[in-house]
Design a protein around this motif. Structure first.
Motif, PDB file in Angstrom:
ATOM      1  N   PRO A  42      81.110  56.644   9.577  1.00 36.14           N
ATOM      2  CA  PRO A  42      82.505  57.053   9.741  1.00 36.14           C
ATOM      3  C   PRO A  42      82.879  57.290  11.202  1.00 36.14           C
ATOM      4  CG  PRO A  42      81.521  58.215   7.888  1.00 36.14           C
ATOM      5  CD  PRO A  42      80.408  57.478   8.576  1.00 36.14           C
ATOM      6  N   GLU A  43      81.938  57.791  12.000  1.00 38.11           N
ATOM      7  CA  GLU A  43      82.214  58.070  13.407  1.00 38.11           C
ATOM      8  C   GLU A  43      82.466  56.772  14.189  1.00 38.11           C
ATOM      9  OE1 GLU A  43      80.329  61.331  11.454  1.00 38.11           O
ATOM     10  OE2 GLU A  43      79.556  59.286  11.733  1.00 38.11           O
ATOM     11  N   VAL A  44      81.651  55.746  13.936  1.00 34.50           N
ATOM     12  CA  VAL A  44      81.843  54.452  14.589  1.00 34.50           C
ATOM     13  C   VAL A  44      83.188  53.845  14.185  1.00 34.50           C
ATOM     14  CG1 VAL A  44      81.052  52.048  14.586  1.00 34.50           C
ATOM     15  CG2 VAL A  44      79.409  53.887  14.956  1.00 34.50           C
ATOM     16  N   LEU A  45      83.490  53.881  12.890  1.00 38.11           N
ATOM     17  CA  LEU A  45      84.735  53.291  12.404  1.00 38.11           C
ATOM     18  C   LEU A  45      85.957  54.036  12.934  1.00 38.11           C
ATOM     19  CD1 LEU A  45      83.640  52.587   8.730  1.00 38.11           C
ATOM     20  CD2 LEU A  45      84.079  50.881  10.511  1.00 38.11           C
ATOM     21  N   ASP A  46      85.857  55.343  13.041  1.00 38.72           N
ATOM     22  CA  ASP A  46      86.985  56.128  13.544  1.00 38.72           C
ATOM     23  C   ASP A  46      87.233  55.832  15.019  1.00 38.72           C
ATOM     24  OD1 ASP A  46      88.950  58.426  13.302  1.00 38.72           O
ATOM     25  OD2 ASP A  46      87.617  59.218  14.843  1.00 38.72           O
ATOM     26  N   TYR A  47      86.169  55.863  15.807  1.00 39.06           N
ATOM     27  CA  TYR A  47      86.335  55.686  17.256  1.00 39.06           C
ATOM     28  C   TYR A  47      86.836  54.284  17.592  1.00 39.06           C
ATOM     29  CZ  TYR A  47      85.430  55.792  22.247  1.00 39.06           C
ATOM     30  OH  TYR A  47      85.575  55.728  23.616  1.00 39.06           O
ATOM     31  N   TYR A  48      86.125  53.283  17.115  1.00 38.62           N
ATOM     32  CA  TYR A  48      86.518  51.923  17.460  1.00 38.62           C
ATOM     33  C   TYR A  48      87.736  51.465  16.668  1.00 38.62           C
ATOM     34  CZ  TYR A  48      82.282  51.647  20.227  1.00 38.62           C
ATOM     35  OH  TYR A  48      81.312  51.879  21.173  1.00 38.62           O
ATOM     36  N   GLY A  49      87.903  51.995  15.460  1.00 38.97           N
ATOM     37  CA  GLY A  49      89.089  51.656  14.682  1.00 38.97           C
ATOM     38  C   GLY A  49      90.373  52.100  15.365  1.00 38.97           C
ATOM     39  N   ASN A  50      90.355  53.269  15.975  1.00 36.83           N
ATOM     40  CA  ASN A  50      91.542  53.741  16.708  1.00 36.83           C
ATOM     41  C   ASN A  50      91.852  52.835  17.892  1.00 36.83           C
ATOM     42  OD1 ASN A  50      92.102  55.934  15.036  1.00 36.83           O
ATOM     43  ND2 ASN A  50      90.767  57.317  16.184  1.00 36.83           N
ATOM     44  N   LEU A  51      90.814  52.395  18.597  1.00 38.43           N
ATOM     45  CA  LEU A  51      91.019  51.478  19.719  1.00 38.43           C
ATOM     46  C   LEU A  51      91.576  50.140  19.251  1.00 38.43           C
ATOM     47  CD1 LEU A  51      87.736  52.062  21.756  1.00 38.43           C
ATOM     48  CD2 LEU A  51      90.051  52.466  22.600  1.00 38.43           C
ATOM     49  N   ILE A  52      91.003  49.608  18.180  1.00 44.53           N
ATOM     50  CA  ILE A  52      91.465  48.319  17.662  1.00 44.53           C
ATOM     51  C   ILE A  52      92.915  48.420  17.216  1.00 44.53           C
ATOM     52  CG2 ILE A  52      91.152  46.668  15.769  1.00 44.53           C
ATOM     53  CD1 ILE A  52      88.084  47.365  16.006  1.00 44.53           C
ATOM     54  N   THR A  53      93.261  49.507  16.520  1.00 43.90           N
ATOM     55  CA  THR A  53      94.639  49.697  16.069  1.00 43.90           C
ATOM     56  C   THR A  53      95.598  49.770  17.252  1.00 43.90           C
ATOM     57  OG1 THR A  53      93.933  50.816  14.043  1.00 43.90           O
ATOM     58  CG2 THR A  53      96.197  51.233  14.803  1.00 43.90           C
ATOM     59  N   GLU A  54      95.209  50.492  18.283  1.00 44.08           N
ATOM     60  CA  GLU A  54      96.042  50.609  19.481  1.00 44.08           C
ATOM     61  C   GLU A  54      96.346  49.233  20.068  1.00 44.08           C
ATOM     62  OE1 GLU A  54      95.390  52.137  24.077  1.00 44.08           O
ATOM     63  OE2 GLU A  54      94.328  53.174  22.456  1.00 44.08           O
ATOM     64  N   TRP A  55      95.336  48.368  20.114  1.00 43.85           N
ATOM     65  CA  TRP A  55      95.532  47.052  20.715  1.00 43.85           C
ATOM     66  C   TRP A  55      96.249  46.093  19.773  1.00 43.85           C
ATOM     67  CZ3 TRP A  55      95.048  45.099  25.558  1.00 43.85           C
ATOM     68  CH2 TRP A  55      94.561  45.987  26.514  1.00 43.85           C
ATOM     69  N   VAL A  56      96.072  46.263  18.478  1.00 47.69           N
ATOM     70  CA  VAL A  56      96.841  45.451  17.528  1.00 47.69           C
ATOM     71  C   VAL A  56      98.330  45.747  17.692  1.00 47.69           C
ATOM     72  CG1 VAL A  56      97.392  45.147  15.079  1.00 47.69           C
ATOM     73  CG2 VAL A  56      95.008  45.116  15.834  1.00 47.69           C
ATOM     74  N   ILE A  57      98.665  47.012  17.788  1.00 46.11           N
ATOM     75  CA  ILE A  57     100.070  47.404  17.983  1.00 46.11           C
ATOM     76  C   ILE A  57     100.590  46.856  19.310  1.00 46.11           C
ATOM     77  CG2 ILE A  57     101.604  49.374  18.365  1.00 46.11           C
ATOM     78  CD1 ILE A  57      99.787  50.950  16.403  1.00 46.11           C
ATOM     79  N   LYS A  58      99.755  46.941  20.348  1.00 43.72           N
ATOM     80  CA  LYS A  58     100.170  46.503  21.679  1.00 43.72           C
ATOM     81  C   LYS A  58     100.415  44.997  21.740  1.00 43.72           C
ATOM     82  CE  LYS A  58      98.077  48.445  25.096  1.00 43.72           C
ATOM     83  NZ  LYS A  58      97.098  48.836  26.145  1.00 43.72           N
ATOM     84  N   LEU A  59      99.597  44.217  21.044  1.00 43.13           N
ATOM     85  CA  LEU A  59      99.647  42.760  21.169  1.00 43.13           C
ATOM     86  C   LEU A  59     100.424  42.060  20.058  1.00 43.13           C
ATOM     87  CD1 LEU A  59      95.936  42.100  22.251  1.00 43.13           C
ATOM     88  CD2 LEU A  59      97.962  42.168  23.707  1.00 43.13           C
ATOM     89  N   ASN A  60     100.739  42.775  18.988  1.00 38.81           N
ATOM     90  CA  ASN A  60     101.442  42.141  17.873  1.00 38.81           C
ATOM     91  C   ASN A  60     102.840  41.674  18.277  1.00 38.81           C
ATOM     92  OD1 ASN A  60     102.145  41.478  15.072  1.00 38.81           O
ATOM     93  ND2 ASN A  60     103.457  43.292  15.220  1.00 38.81           N
ATOM     94  N   THR A  61     103.175  40.464  17.873  1.00 34.18           N
ATOM     95  CA  THR A  61     104.510  39.915  18.143  1.00 34.18           C
ATOM     96  C   THR A  61     105.282  39.607  16.855  1.00 34.18           C
ATOM     97  OG1 THR A  61     103.625  37.658  18.266  1.00 34.18           O
ATOM     98  CG2 THR A  61     103.761  38.902  20.328  1.00 34.18           C
ATOM     99  N   LEU A  62     104.667  39.868  15.692  1.00 31.90           N
ATOM    100  CA  LEU A  62     105.325  39.583  14.411  1.00 31.90           C
ATOM    101  C   LEU A  62     106.110  40.814  13.973  1.00 31.90           C
ATOM    102  CD1 LEU A  62     105.842  37.727  12.017  1.00 31.90           C
ATOM    103  CD2 LEU A  62     103.668  38.491  11.032  1.00 31.90           C
TER     104      LEU A  62
END
Length: 278
Positions: A42-62
């Motif tokens: 859960p710790e790995v998924l929480d830490y890296y999941g938050n980073l991935i979500t941040e970048w998905v929001i930043k780069l999404n164009t749809l």
């Protein structure tokens, strides 16, 4: 903020070997997929999941309304090669643990990265039609595999990934892109040929691996939260590039393989070896 000790623990977990049993390898080889529990904490998924979500929001164009989107666009937000955007996401994508599992399941000596892909199915997001991934890839060998990593617990109402067991060996539908047509054709054909569908929830920390030619789909997300998933596609380190057979493979050859020569190994900086036991 994580301390240096905390971050060191996460990196250790991403590198730590995972014991793939002979039974698990045999299951994957027969059925074309496998689900494995307790692969990531859960710790790995929480830490890296938050980073991935941040970048998905930043780069999404749809951003257009759901009702104006195509079936493909309703299925998920799709952001690729995040490892080239952020060094910490690169740590996750380059996980030796996840790559080692891929190599063991395919029974190869090592794997290189094809590309990563974040797949976020929004609330009210539609179904992901039946399809086989390797339709899109100009790769000569079927020794390809995708790890599908839910970044949260994924019950049935969020649209977990489902698989048609043993379908990696059949020729039907290999020339069809993901679409309403692929859903109609493959639903009928897979049922007619009595392929068993595995459609079950994912626990937190549970991941799946599926072969490039295994047919799979996902239901709609009827929950109030996004279904957040990160994937990495691996290929045998000895994979070779074939001449593209459709416009999608042409685009993949140029984008994810750096237009490396047909017949050669994909050895550009885009496709590093992430695990090798040789």
């Amino acid at each position: 903020m994580l301390t240096a000790i905390d971050k060191s623990s996460l990196l250790h977990q991403l590198a730590e070997p995972f014991a793939v049993t002979p039974e698990q390898r045999a299951f994957y080889q027969e059925y074309g997929f496998i689900k494995l529990k307790h692969v990531l904490s859960p710790e790995v998924l929480d830490y890296y999941g938050n980073l991935i979500t941040e970048w998905v929001i930043k780069l999404n164009t749809l951003t257009k309304p759901m009702e104006e989107r195509t079936t493909y666009e309703r299925a998920f937000l799709q952001i690729m090669n995040l490892w080239r955007e952020n060094d910490e996401i690169k740590e996750f994508v380059f996980s030796r643990r996840l790559a080692q599992i891929a190599a063991d399941l395919m029974d190869v000596s090592g794997v290189r990265l094809y590309h990563d892909q974040a797949l976020y199915k929004e609330p009210s997001g539609g179904l992901t039609p039946w399809h086989a991934d390797q339709f899109y890839w100009p790769l000569a060998s079927p020794k390809t595999i995708t790890v599908w990593i839910p970044l949260q617990e994924t019950p049935m109402n969020m649209g977990p990934l489902a698989f048609a067991a043993r379908s990696q060996h059949v020729e039907i539908g290999r020339d069809i892109e993901i679409s309403d047509e692929s859903e109609r054709l493959l639903s009928d054909e897979l049922q007619r040929m009595n392929f068993e569908m595995y459609d079950t929830p994912f626990d937190l920390g549970e991941v799946s691996y599926h072969a490039g030619w295994t047919f799979h789909r996902a239901g709609p997300n009827t929950s109030a939260a996004p279904r957040k998933v990160m994937t990495m596609i691996y290929m045998d380190q000895n994979q070779t590039i074939m001449h593209p057979r459709n416009q999608f493979q042409q685009a993949d050859w140029e984008t994810w393989l750096g237009s490396y020569p047909v017949g050669s190994r994909p050895e550009s900086d885009l496709n590093p070896v992430l695990y090798s036991c040789s």
